[in-house]
Design an enzyme around this catalytic site. Structure first.
Site, short mmCIF file in Angstrom:
data_model
loop_
_atom_site.label_atom_id
_atom_site.label_comp_id
_atom_site.label_asym_id
_atom_site.label_seq_id
_atom_site.Cartn_x
_atom_site.Cartn_y
_atom_site.Cartn_z
N LYS A 191 62.84 0.88 35.04
CA LYS A 191 64.00 1.35 35.83
C LYS A 191 65.05 0.25 35.76
O LYS A 191 64.97 -0.76 36.47
CB LYS A 191 63.56 1.59 37.27
CG LYS A 191 64.33 2.68 38.01
CD LYS A 191 65.81 2.43 38.15
CE LYS A 191 66.15 1.49 39.28
NZ LYS A 191 67.60 1.10 39.26
N GLU A 266 60.16 -11.85 40.88
CA GLU A 266 61.08 -12.95 40.55
C GLU A 266 62.36 -12.69 41.32
O GLU A 266 63.12 -11.77 41.00
CB GLU A 266 61.34 -12.99 39.04
CG GLU A 266 60.13 -13.49 38.29
CD GLU A 266 60.30 -13.55 36.80
OE1 GLU A 266 61.41 -13.27 36.31
OE2 GLU A 266 59.31 -13.85 36.13
N CYS A 300 69.64 -16.58 38.37
CA CYS A 300 68.69 -16.92 39.45
C CYS A 300 68.39 -18.41 39.48
O CYS A 300 68.15 -18.98 40.53
CB CYS A 300 67.41 -16.12 39.29
SG CYS A 300 66.66 -16.35 37.68
N GLU A 399 72.31 -17.35 48.97
CA GLU A 399 72.53 -17.16 47.53
C GLU A 399 73.86 -16.43 47.34
O GLU A 399 74.01 -15.29 47.75
CB GLU A 399 71.40 -16.35 46.91
CG GLU A 399 71.51 -16.28 45.39
CD GLU A 399 70.47 -15.37 44.73
OE1 GLU A 399 70.26 -14.25 45.23
OE2 GLU A 399 69.91 -15.78 43.70
P1 NAD Z 1 68.60 -5.93 43.48
O1 NAD Z 1 67.38 -6.37 44.21
O2 NAD Z 1 69.72 -5.33 44.26
O3 NAD Z 1 68.23 -4.86 42.37
C1 NAD Z 1 67.29 -5.13 41.36
C2 NAD Z 1 66.67 -3.82 40.92
O4 NAD Z 1 65.91 -3.28 42.00
C3 NAD Z 1 67.67 -2.75 40.50
O5 NAD Z 1 67.16 -2.06 39.37
C4 NAD Z 1 67.69 -1.84 41.71
O6 NAD Z 1 68.03 -0.51 41.39
C5 NAD Z 1 66.26 -1.92 42.18
N1 NAD Z 1 66.04 -1.57 43.58
C6 NAD Z 1 66.90 -1.70 44.63
N2 NAD Z 1 66.32 -1.23 45.76
C7 NAD Z 1 65.07 -0.82 45.43
C8 NAD Z 1 63.99 -0.25 46.15
N3 NAD Z 1 64.06 0.00 47.46
N4 NAD Z 1 62.85 0.05 45.49
C9 NAD Z 1 62.73 -0.20 44.16
N5 NAD Z 1 63.73 -0.71 43.42
C10 NAD Z 1 64.89 -1.03 44.05
O7 NAD Z 1 69.07 -7.20 42.64
P2 NAD Z 1 70.41 -7.33 41.77
O8 NAD Z 1 71.54 -7.44 42.74
O9 NAD Z 1 70.40 -6.27 40.73
O10 NAD Z 1 70.17 -8.72 41.03
C11 NAD Z 1 70.54 -9.95 41.55
C12 NAD Z 1 69.34 -10.66 42.18
O11 NAD Z 1 68.31 -10.82 41.21
C13 NAD Z 1 69.67 -12.06 42.66
O12 NAD Z 1 69.10 -12.26 43.93
C14 NAD Z 1 68.98 -12.95 41.64
O13 NAD Z 1 68.65 -14.23 42.08
C15 NAD Z 1 67.79 -12.14 41.27
N6 NAD Z 1 67.26 -12.55 39.97
C16 NAD Z 1 66.10 -13.27 39.95
C17 NAD Z 1 65.58 -13.74 38.75
C18 NAD Z 1 64.32 -14.56 38.71
O14 NAD Z 1 63.75 -14.71 37.65
N7 NAD Z 1 63.86 -15.10 39.83
C19 NAD Z 1 66.24 -13.44 37.55
C20 NAD Z 1 67.43 -12.71 37.61
C21 NAD Z 1 67.92 -12.25 38.83
#
Ligand code: NAD
Length: 505
Positions: A191, A266, A300, A399
């Site tokens: 997804k 992550e 991240c 963040e």
């Molecule tokens: P997000 O959590 O808003 O979304 C990530 C994914 O989760 C998307 O595909 C979204 O559709 C899905 N999602 C949202 N709500 C959900 C739910 N209730 N159930 C299942 N799936 C759901 O994150 P974002 O805004 O897309 O990305 C930015 C974040 O990602 C930042 O916090 C960043 O630090 C983190 N990030 C972490 C790493 C790592 O390796 N630690 C790497 C890249 C990004």
């Protein structure tokens, strides 16, 4: 013709297919619209121009994909590792062949600059090659002996898995999560993030052209609270590999409780870069600047808290501010651009709101702080440095996920460690010092899953990747990825005719 004009023309050619056909879901080896026929629009953060109509998958689409993955699992999990290795290498070849198309598409969909995205596409191919070569050892285990018994462990793929990815570097992150799952013998329902869904459709297409059997990898687009939630709740899905925000991780944990899934999370970060006065300050400044302003700061592992020894604080932050002011912000397809537009107007507003927070909290805006001059459209933010900050401010604790750095002075090593660890997150830490003993002592006490000493983030693929505290659960990379995607089974053989307890005899 300028490089930008040339690149824009090429990008239009690459994007035409999305304008014509949109972004479809991919189930059982075929592109298909959402079952109810609905779509959502994906637009470019460069100018908010629509890029594609994207299939709006929901629970029924996830159910179709999960059943397809369950059916495909029986065969794929038995495919010889040498065959899986060949297919994964062919996927890597397909990525390399289409690297320019992937990079250009990613730039316009995410706003990330081409200089980083061309490398990210190739890194995606490397991820597939790395796990292709490891496929043969995925099932290996140990033998453990005791008197009268030989224990043999082996690993078996856990089953169909769900992969949920974020919008910041979607192509590279998808390859990082999906390649080891396939190498282990799992099938996948992916997804992608709704803000940047384009390259995920190229990736699954490349995989099938490379000979991946139908159903082994299905992709469903849609919203997190809808398609994403349904994936985490589906009983056929045995594990969820998730990359995204910490609070989404908590939601997923709750959603998946009834089906008792395994997780790898992550999540977010607020990573300290700690600079002692004895460090090579030129290199430390370059690395700090690279780790916060590359990838638009939407990274991240970005070094978003700069902790500097008080005796060099003024000099060092002035050097960082000077570099930040010289960074070119512009169109992501301009080869000179370092910082492109942020992913989406909602995220732009969030990042910009921290400029006001910084002022209210009494910090100084030493560089940036607003929209760059001349870039009136699109989600552009200047590379920003906040100085005179303290660690308890929101700009030091939350963040921001943009090109925004908060610099805090420290008096000595004890205070530096306290400040480095005084945050909810624990993903990465960076340490700059010429004192080896201090480096060993300090790095062992940093509350972070990954610490780089006298270096920016450079990845060695066999090394573990992941965070502690609110930054995640579990590790991947190398064999750690297989541990997540596989069950360890222990088989105990009796090696003597030992006395079996006789009850009722
Ligand atoms: P997000 O959590 O808003 O979304 C990530 C994914 O989760 C998307 O595909 C979204 O559709 C899905 N999602 C949202 N709500 C959900 C739910 N209730 N159930 C299942 N799936 C759901 O994150 P974002 O805004 O897309 O990305 C930015 C974040 O990602 C930042 O916090 C960043 O630090 C983190 N990030 C972490 C790493 C790592 O390796 N630690 C790497 C890249 C990004």
């Amino acid at each position: 013709m300028s490089d930008l004009k040339n690149n824009l023309e090429k990008a239009q050619r690459y994007l035409q297919r999305f304008k014509d056909k949109g972004v479809q879901n991919f189930v059982s080896g075929e592109s298909r619209p959402a079952l109810d026929g609905t779509t959502f629009e994906s637009s470019s953060p460069v100018d908010m121009a629509p890029l594609a109509d994207v299939a709006l998958g929901k629970a029924a689409d996830i159910d179709l994909a999960a059943r397809s993955s369950r059916e495909a699992f029986t065969e794929w999990s038995q495919v010889d590792a040498t065959e899986r290795k060949k297919i994964l290498h062919r996927i890597a070849d397909g990525i390399v062949d289409r690297a320019e198309e992937i990079a250009f598409t990613e730039c316009l969909d995410t706003g990330q600059a081409l200089r980083f995205m061309s490398k990210a596409a190739l890194r995606g191919a490397e991820n597939f090659r790395f796990f292709a070569d490891k496929a043969a050892e995925a099932r290996d285990g140990k033998s453990l002996f005791c008197p009268g018994q030989m224990n043999v462990t082996c690993r078996v793929p856990i089953g169909p898995v769900g992969i949920i990815t974020p919008w910041n570097t979607p192509f590279m992150l998808s390859t990082w999560k999906i390649a080891p799952a396939l190498a282990a013998g799992c099938t996948v329902v992916h997804k992608p993030a709704e803000f940047s869904p384009l390259t995920a459709s190229l990736l699954v297409e490349i995989a099938h052209e490379a000979g991946l059997p139908p159903g082994v990898w299905n992709t469903i687009n849609g919203l997190g609270e809808d398609a994403g939630k349904a994936l985490t709740e589906h009983p056929d899905i045995k594990a969820i590999g998730f990359v995204g925000e910490s609070r989404t991780g908590s939601m997923i944990m709750r959603q998946a409780a009834d089906t008792l899934k395994r997780f790898h999370f992550e999540l977010g970060g607020k990573n300290p870069v700690v600079v002692f006065a004895d460090a090579d300050l030129e290199r430390a400044a370059d690395a700090a600047v690279f780790m916060i302003y590359s990838l638009n700061g939407e990274r991240c592992t970005s070094s978003s808290r700069l902790l500097v020894e008080a005796s060099i604080y003024e000099e060092f932050t002035a050097a960082v501010a000077a570099r930040a002011k010289r960074i070119k912000v512009g169109h992501p397809l301009d080869p000179d651009t370092v910082v492109g537009p942020l992913i989406h107007p909602e995220h732009f507003d969030k990042v910009m709101s921290y400029m006001d927070v910084a002022r209210q909290e009494g910090a100084t805006i030493a560089a940036g702080g607003g929209r760059p001059e001349g870039l009136t459209r699109g989600c552009y933010v200047e590379p920003t440095l906040f100085t005179n900050a303290s660690n308890d401010m929101r700009i030091s604790q939350e963040e921001i996920f943009g090109p925004v750095l908060t610099a805090i002075p420290f008096a000595d090593e004890v205070e530096a460690l306290k400040l480095a660890n005084d945050v909810n997150y624990g993903l990465a830490g960076y340490l700059w010092t010429a004192d080896v003993t201090r480096a060993m002592r300090f790095s062992q006490s940093m509350e972070a899953g990954m610490v780089w000493v006298n270096s920016e983030n450079t990845r060695h693929l066999p090394a573990p990747f992941g965070g502690m505290k609110a930054s995640g659960i579990g590790r991947d990379g190398g064999d750690w990825s297989f541990d997540f995607y596989m069950e360890t089974r222990n088989i105990a053989f009796a090696t003597t005719n030992h006395k079996v307890p006789k009850l009722g005899g």
